[in-house]
Design an enzyme around this catalytic site. Structure first.
Site, PDB file in Angstrom:
ATOM      1  N   HIS A   1       0.878   4.736   4.355  1.00  0.00           N
ATOM      2  CA  HIS A   1       0.242   5.385   3.211  1.00  0.00           C
ATOM      3  C   HIS A   1       0.787   6.807   3.022  1.00  0.00           C
ATOM      4  O   HIS A   1       1.105   7.221   1.902  1.00  0.00           O
ATOM      5  CB  HIS A   1      -1.274   5.432   3.402  1.00  0.00           C
TER       6      HIS A   1
ATOM      7  N   SER B   1       0.808  -1.219   0.000  1.00  0.00           N
ATOM      8  CA  SER B   1       0.000   0.000   0.000  1.00  0.00           C
ATOM      9  C   SER B   1       0.843   1.273   0.000  1.00  0.00           C
ATOM     10  O   SER B   1       0.452   2.274  -0.602  1.00  0.00           O
ATOM     11  CB  SER B   1      -0.981   0.006   1.176  1.00  0.00           C
TER      12      SER B   1
END
Length: 199
Positions: A178, A127
């Site tokens: 992230h 991610s």
């Protein structure tokens, strides 16, 4: 731009880097499941997941963790995002720049994550790297809006906003990874753009 209509053979031929990354992710997931479980802490650590106990992870874990996933749904979600959004970016940046952006974003996400967690944790997944891919699109939507297209710009900005909201409300989502991956990808895309202007 983000509609994938290619056959599997066409996809592999057009987007070889993304295809290889997807295969690596799948093979490592299968290997972890055969070895023990992709959700087992010891298995994850042996394959190179991120952790902050008893101390900082070994350097190779910052890279290896980008290709590991905890459970099938984790692999499926990240794999689908890479399949859809990684392909077009590979064509835009070229193979080597895409590899650089993907790895730097993933490592940046892991660096931020391991320093953001005070409690013991296990981290893995693509991610951070995928948010680096999103960041590249955000860069293009801001600084190359005409070439990128208004519709594409709105699409990627909406996806990023949804991703941030998802990271905030869904448990066990590593928002710090992230954020680190996003800034890593944005900086890399900026550097690529500056380098192109000098050529």
């Amino acid at each position: 731009m983000f509609s994938r209509k290619e056959s599997l053979a066409q996809y592999i031929r057009l987007f070889p880097v993304v295809s290889v990354i997807l295969v690596i992710n799948i093979l490592l997931f299968i290997a972890m499941e055969l070895y023990g479980s992709s959700s087992d802490v010891l298995t994850l650590l042996r394959f190179g997941a991120m952790t902050n106990f008893p101390d900082k992870p070994e350097l190779w874990h910052y890279v290896s963790a980008v290709f590991l996933h905890i459970g099938f749904m984790h692999l499926l979600m990240n794999g689908a995002a890479l399949y859809v959004f990684g392909a077009s970016l590979e064509r835009i940046l070229g193979k080597w720049r895409f590899i650089a952006l993907y790895l730097v974003s993933g490592v940046a996400g892991n660096l931020v994550s391991v320093n953001a967690h005070q409690e013991p944790y296990i981290g893995a997944g693509a991610s951070g790297a995928i948010y680096g891919v999103y960041a590249a699109y955000v860069y293009f939507s801001i600084f190359h809006k005409t070439a990128f297209g208004v519709h594409n710009a709105r699409t990627i900005q909406t996806i990023v906003v949804i991703g941030v909201i998802h990271s905030l409300i869904v448990p066990n989502v590593d928002l710090s990874a992230h954020i680190g991956g996003f800034f890593g990808g944005f900086i890399m895309t900026t550097l690529f753009s500056l380098f192109n202007r000098r050529e």
